[in-house]
Design a protein around this motif. Structure first.
Motif, PDB file in Angstrom:
ATOM      1  N   GLU A  78       0.911  -1.226   0.148  1.00  0.00           N
ATOM      2  CA  GLU A  78      -0.072  -0.068  -0.404  1.00  0.00           C
ATOM      3  C   GLU A  78       0.394   1.444  -0.353  1.00  0.00           C
ATOM      4  N   ILE A  79       1.839   1.268   0.670  1.00  0.00           N
ATOM      5  CA  ILE A  79       2.718   2.755   0.715  1.00  0.00           C
ATOM      6  C   ILE A  79       3.347   3.138  -0.742  1.00  0.00           C
ATOM      7  N   ALA A  80       3.953   1.638  -1.431  1.00  0.00           N
ATOM      8  CA  ALA A  80       4.298   1.269  -2.423  1.00  0.00           C
ATOM      9  C   ALA A  80       3.940   2.178  -3.361  1.00  0.00           C
ATOM     10  N   GLU A  81       2.158   1.908  -3.502  1.00  0.00           N
ATOM     11  CA  GLU A  81       1.351   2.278  -4.556  1.00  0.00           C
ATOM     12  C   GLU A  81       0.978   3.600  -4.046  1.00  0.00           C
ATOM     13  N   ARG A  82       0.588   4.301  -2.817  1.00  0.00           N
ATOM     14  CA  ARG A  82       0.127   5.249  -2.080  1.00  0.00           C
ATOM     15  C   ARG A  82       1.231   6.286  -2.431  1.00  0.00           C
ATOM     16  N   TRP A  83       2.238   6.280  -2.168  1.00  0.00           N
ATOM     17  CA  TRP A  83       3.854   6.872  -1.997  1.00  0.00           C
ATOM     18  C   TRP A  83       4.775   6.836  -2.855  1.00  0.00           C
ATOM     19  N   ARG A  84       4.444   5.967  -2.929  1.00  0.00           N
ATOM     20  CA  ARG A  84       5.625   5.438  -4.531  1.00  0.00           C
ATOM     21  C   ARG A  84       7.433   5.398  -3.603  1.00  0.00           C
ATOM     22  N   VAL A  85       7.574   4.737  -2.224  1.00  0.00           N
ATOM     23  CA  VAL A  85       9.032   4.470  -1.656  1.00  0.00           C
ATOM     24  C   VAL A  85       8.929   3.375  -1.468  1.00  0.00           C
ATOM     25  N   GLU A  86      10.035   2.870  -0.253  1.00  0.00           N
ATOM     26  CA  GLU A  86       9.754   2.023  -0.145  1.00  0.00           C
ATOM     27  C   GLU A  86       9.487   1.717   1.242  1.00  0.00           C
ATOM     28  N   SER A  87       9.081   1.064   2.207  1.00  0.00           N
ATOM     29  CA  SER A  87       8.721   0.608   3.486  1.00  0.00           C
ATOM     30  C   SER A  87       9.117   0.468   4.402  1.00  0.00           C
ATOM     31  N   LYS A  88       9.688   1.363   5.354  1.00  0.00           N
ATOM     32  CA  LYS A  88      11.378   0.643   6.203  1.00  0.00           C
ATOM     33  C   LYS A  88      10.600  -0.021   7.225  1.00  0.00           C
ATOM     34  N   LEU A  89       8.772   0.346   7.369  1.00  0.00           N
ATOM     35  CA  LEU A  89       7.859  -0.202   8.094  1.00  0.00           C
ATOM     36  C   LEU A  89       7.942  -1.304   9.164  1.00  0.00           C
ATOM     37  N   GLU A  90       7.763  -1.914  10.578  1.00  0.00           N
ATOM     38  CA  GLU A  90       7.998  -3.115  10.490  1.00  0.00           C
ATOM     39  C   GLU A  90       6.786  -3.117  11.708  1.00  0.00           C
ATOM     40  N   LEU A  91       6.087  -3.954  12.063  1.00  0.00           N
ATOM     41  CA  LEU A  91       5.522  -4.112  12.622  1.00  0.00           C
ATOM     42  C   LEU A  91       5.617  -5.642  13.425  1.00  0.00           C
ATOM     43  N   GLU A  92       5.914  -5.945  15.059  1.00  0.00           N
ATOM     44  CA  GLU A  92       6.344  -6.677  15.797  1.00  0.00           C
ATOM     45  C   GLU A  92       5.359  -7.552  16.201  1.00  0.00           C
ATOM     46  N   PHE A  93       5.472  -8.675  16.913  1.00  0.00           N
ATOM     47  CA  PHE A  93       5.007  -9.271  17.714  1.00  0.00           C
ATOM     48  C   PHE A  93       5.769  -9.448  18.950  1.00  0.00           C
ATOM     49  N   GLU A  94       5.244  -8.271  19.798  1.00  0.00           N
ATOM     50  CA  GLU A  94       6.101  -8.122  21.434  1.00  0.00           C
ATOM     51  C   GLU A  94       5.709  -9.486  22.214  1.00  0.00           C
ATOM     52  N   LYS A  95       4.854  -9.666  22.719  1.00  0.00           N
ATOM     53  CA  LYS A  95       4.402 -10.869  23.766  1.00  0.00           C
ATOM     54  C   LYS A  95       2.944 -10.877  23.932  1.00  0.00           C
ATOM     55  N   LEU A  96       2.496 -11.752  24.692  1.00  0.00           N
ATOM     56  CA  LEU A  96       1.428 -12.573  24.743  1.00  0.00           C
ATOM     57  C   LEU A  96       0.727 -12.361  26.331  1.00  0.00           C
ATOM     58  N   TYR A  97      -0.250 -11.445  26.420  1.00  0.00           N
ATOM     59  CA  TYR A  97      -0.881 -11.601  27.853  1.00  0.00           C
ATOM     60  C   TYR A  97      -1.979 -12.628  27.812  1.00  0.00           C
ATOM     61  N   VAL A  98      -1.493 -13.601  29.048  1.00  0.00           N
ATOM     62  CA  VAL A  98      -2.500 -14.938  29.091  1.00  0.00           C
ATOM     63  C   VAL A  98      -3.936 -13.558  29.614  1.00  0.00           C
ATOM     64  N   LYS A  99      -3.571 -13.119  30.750  1.00  0.00           N
ATOM     65  CA  LYS A  99      -4.905 -12.053  31.076  1.00  0.00           C
ATOM     66  C   LYS A  99      -3.929 -10.641  31.024  1.00  0.00           C
ATOM     67  N   LEU A 100      -5.434 -10.290  30.697  1.00  0.00           N
ATOM     68  CA  LEU A 100      -4.910  -8.402  30.857  1.00  0.00           C
ATOM     69  C   LEU A 100      -6.040  -7.992  31.459  1.00  0.00           C
ATOM     70  N   PHE A 101      -5.824  -6.758  32.237  1.00  0.00           N
ATOM     71  CA  PHE A 101      -7.382  -6.059  32.872  1.00  0.00           C
ATOM     72  C   PHE A 101      -6.587  -4.848  32.288  1.00  0.00           C
ATOM     73  N   LEU A 102      -7.581  -4.314  31.036  1.00  0.00           N
ATOM     74  CA  LEU A 102      -7.304  -2.719  31.324  1.00  0.00           C
ATOM     75  C   LEU A 102      -8.347  -1.375  31.752  1.00  0.00           C
ATOM     76  N   PRO A 103      -8.403  -1.208  32.316  1.00  0.00           N
ATOM     77  CA  PRO A 103      -9.125   0.253  33.644  1.00  0.00           C
ATOM     78  C   PRO A 103      -9.867   1.514  31.942  1.00  0.00           C
ATOM     79  N   HIS A 104     -10.466   2.321  32.864  1.00  0.00           N
ATOM     80  CA  HIS A 104     -10.737   3.524  32.142  1.00  0.00           C
ATOM     81  C   HIS A 104      -9.430   4.383  31.437  1.00  0.00           C
TER      82      HIS A 104
END
Length: 628
Positions: A602-628
């Motif tokens: 998508e970045i190559a088509e829209r901006w005509r540049v080479e993407s240097k971005l990388e999304l990594e899987f960092e960790k897995l929370y077996v249980k996670l509580f999110l407050p407000h």
């Protein structure tokens, strides 16, 4: 040109070496002005260590302080008393030719610069430090190759006058001495100076009563004798770095005051000259100490500069957190003054142990956290001396000005009346959390998001186009447009990214951390009005693209049936919906690879540049509580 006498009182042995190249690491860069008022000559002084461990001093009197104005302003500047400008072949960011104005001494620059500004004449690089400019012009970042005759010295082993300097990669292992002082409650009467280094663990106790001294304690008849012995110990050990805890704002400040009272010269440097202290400015500021030929690196400043977070930065609290031990006191550490005074009068062994422990704890904290090697690694990256690497704006300045020097482009002077301080900037985007308790939650993280955005979209002060023309082939971002030609910042980051990966693979945590700190500083500096290259358009382009990428990734996951629970600038928390944690982890890595490939297209088509971005899987929370 013959070098003028710089005022050094050091004995020099008149034996010269062959004029061959040798390599060294610069610890300190400064200057002195010699000669009478009518014939002042600024002399650059560089102090450091050679690769073979010997110390060196470079003196160079061939450079004159200068700054630039537009060539079209030359006549107006002359009417205001400016020296005749010289043509340069350099240009501004906008492409206007500039002329160079030279003055006799660095102190002549500010009044002339301010006079020109008051008359509406812009200046360029009129605030760059004289010694820094010397290094910038030569492309030197800490390591250098020195070619020239070397003269044997006494306190400094090799003296080079007007040599040729070139950049070089140099690593040394700095010698470190930690010290700590004990005084009366007012901080005006010296009781002891403790010292700790490899092979040295002792305390110098001021004791007019001639009492027997405990283990590793040396009696000094009075304060002057203690200062004498302390200076002698420093000269004998010859450390590159003096450290401690609150060393500048308390210990050295108190010692300087005591030395003045007892009329002691108190010279701790490798070269002749008094120590100069600069008081801390602002609530978070810290003082600075200039000791000729040596560095003073306060342990607290090293800790904060390395972004090591502590709830309490006192020596006792940090030592307990890092080393698992605290100060050698019997009572409450928060009320130790009375105990110290009592032990000094009645229990010298306990007093000596307390004093020695303080110096050792500071040394061990700095050593365990690799804070001095980290400062030296950052110095080699940025060009700033190790005592100034935490100054992110100045570090960025040094790096970018060095590249502009190569391109023969001049940068604007930082002015206190700069209107950029009023420009609005947006921060990183945050998603509203889905509150509650969640199971098997993936955490995905954009690897070095802001530096990767800079690389991908060519975001750079010199590449920025304020007013695009119809038909220009530019990279359009939420904050502005950028040229497609390779720019300075992306090129820097293109070099730093693989160097960091190589350091991580080699297990070099110090080099990896130094590069990470530098890369992550770029965005903040570009959004800070105190930086000469600050531009809200650049900062907003980075955060705006970050927001687009975050929301694009959120839609991508939701399009595959997943729920995004939270996101903050560079990370996403995604509910996997899977019951098996092992299977969830395996699936997360596959999803990250697929997302990266689709986003790259998508970045190559829209901006005509080479993407240097990388999304990594960092960790897995077996249980996670999110407050407000």
């Amino acid at each position: 040109m013959a070098l003028l006498d710089g005022g050094s009182a050091e004995t020099v042995v008149q034996t010269t070496s062959v004029a061959t190249a040798t390599r060294g690491f610069i610890l300190q860069a400064t200057y002195r002005v010699t000669g009478p008022d009518e014939a002042r000559v600024p002399v650059v002084y560089l102090y450091g260590r050679l690769e073979d461990g010997s110390t060196f001093r470079v003196r160079d009197d061939r450079r004159r302080p200068c700054f630039y104005i537009r060539t079209t302003d030359a006549e107006a500047a002359a009417r205001l008393g400016a020296p005749k400008p010289a043509p340069t072949g350099r240009k501004t960011f906008a492409g206007a030719p500039v002329a160079r104005i030279e003055v006799a001494a660095p102190s002549d620059v500010p009044p002339l610069r301010d006079r020109l500004h008051a008359a509406g004449i812009d200046t360029f690089e009129a605030d760059v430090r004289f010694a820094s400019r010397y290094l910038i012009e030569r492309g030197i970042k800490a390591g250098c190759e020195i070619t020239g005759d070397a003269v044997r010295g006494d306190r400094i082993e090799w003296h080079f006058d007007n040599p040729t300097l070139k950049p070089a990669r140099v690593e040394i292992e700095p010698r470190v001495l930690s010290f700590d002082i004990e005084t009366d409650p007012s901080g005006r009467k010296l009781l002891a100076i403790s010292l700790y280094a490899r092979g040295l663990d002792e305390v110098l106790i001021v004791d007019p009563a001639n009492r027997p001294m405990p283990e590793r304690a040396v009696r000094c008849a009075d304060e002057k004798a203690a200062l004498d012995l302390f200076c002698d110990r420093v000269r004998t050990l010859d450390p590159d770095v003096l450290t401690g805890w609150n060393t500048i704002d308390f210990d050295l400040t108190a010692l300087q005051r005591i030395a003045a009272r007892v009329r002691h010269p108190f010279e701790l440097g490798r070269d002749a000259g008094a120590m100069k202290l600069r008081k801390a400015e602002g609530y978070f500021g810290s003082g600075q100490a200039n000791v000729p030929g040596r560095l003073v690196l306060d342990g607290i400043d090293l800790l904060r500069g390395a972004f090591v977070r502590m709830d309490d930065y006192s020596l006792d609290a940090v030592a307990r957190e890092v080393l698992g031990e605290g100060k050698a006191v019997a009572g409450d550490v928060r009320d130790r003054i009375a105990e110290i005074q009592h032990n000094y009068a009645h229990d010298l062994p306990a007093f000596a142990l307390y004093a020695r422990t303080d110096a050792r704890l500071a040394f061990d904290i700095v050593a365990k956290l690799n804070l001095v090697p980290l400062a030296f690694a950052r110095s080699a990256l940025t060009g700033m001396t190790p005592d100034r690497v935490a100054a992110s704006i100045a570090s960025f300045d040094f790096l970018y000005l060095s590249e502009l020097e190569r391109l023969r482009i001049v940068a604007p002077t930082v002015r206190s009346d700069d209107s950029r301080v009023h420009a609005a900037q947006q921060g990183g985007h945050v998603l509203e959390p889905v509150t509650g308790l969640h199971e098997n939650v993936w955490v995905f993280d954009f690897k070095s998001l802001y530096p990767s955005i800079i690389r991908t979209f060519n975001i750079d002060p010199l590449a920025y186009v304020a007013t695009p023309r119809p038909g220009d082939d530019l990279i359009e971002t939420p904050g502005g447009a950028f040229r497609r030609e390779p720019a300075i910042l992306p090129a820097m980051l293109d070099e730093l990214f693989p160097r960091r990966e190589a350091a991580k693979r080699a297990g070099d945590a110090v080099a990896s951390q130094a590069i990470k700190i530098l890369m992550n500083s770029f965005y903040g500096v570009l959004g800070t009005p105190a930086c000469r290259f600050s531009n809200p358009a650049l900062a907003n382009s980075i955060t705006g693209l970050g927001r687009e990428l975050l929301l694009w990734s959120k839609r991508w996951f939701e399009g595959r049936g997943f729920t995004v629970l939270y996101g903050d600038a560079d990370s996403l928390f995604v509910r996997s919906g899977r019951a098996d944690p092992v299977a969830a982890q395996s699936e997360a890595r596959e999803l990250a690879d697929t997302l990266n490939a689709e986003r790259e297209r998508e970045i190559a088509e829209r901006w005509r540049v080479e993407s240097k971005l990388e999304l990594e899987f960092e960790k897995l929370y077996v249980k996670l509580f999110l407050p407000h």
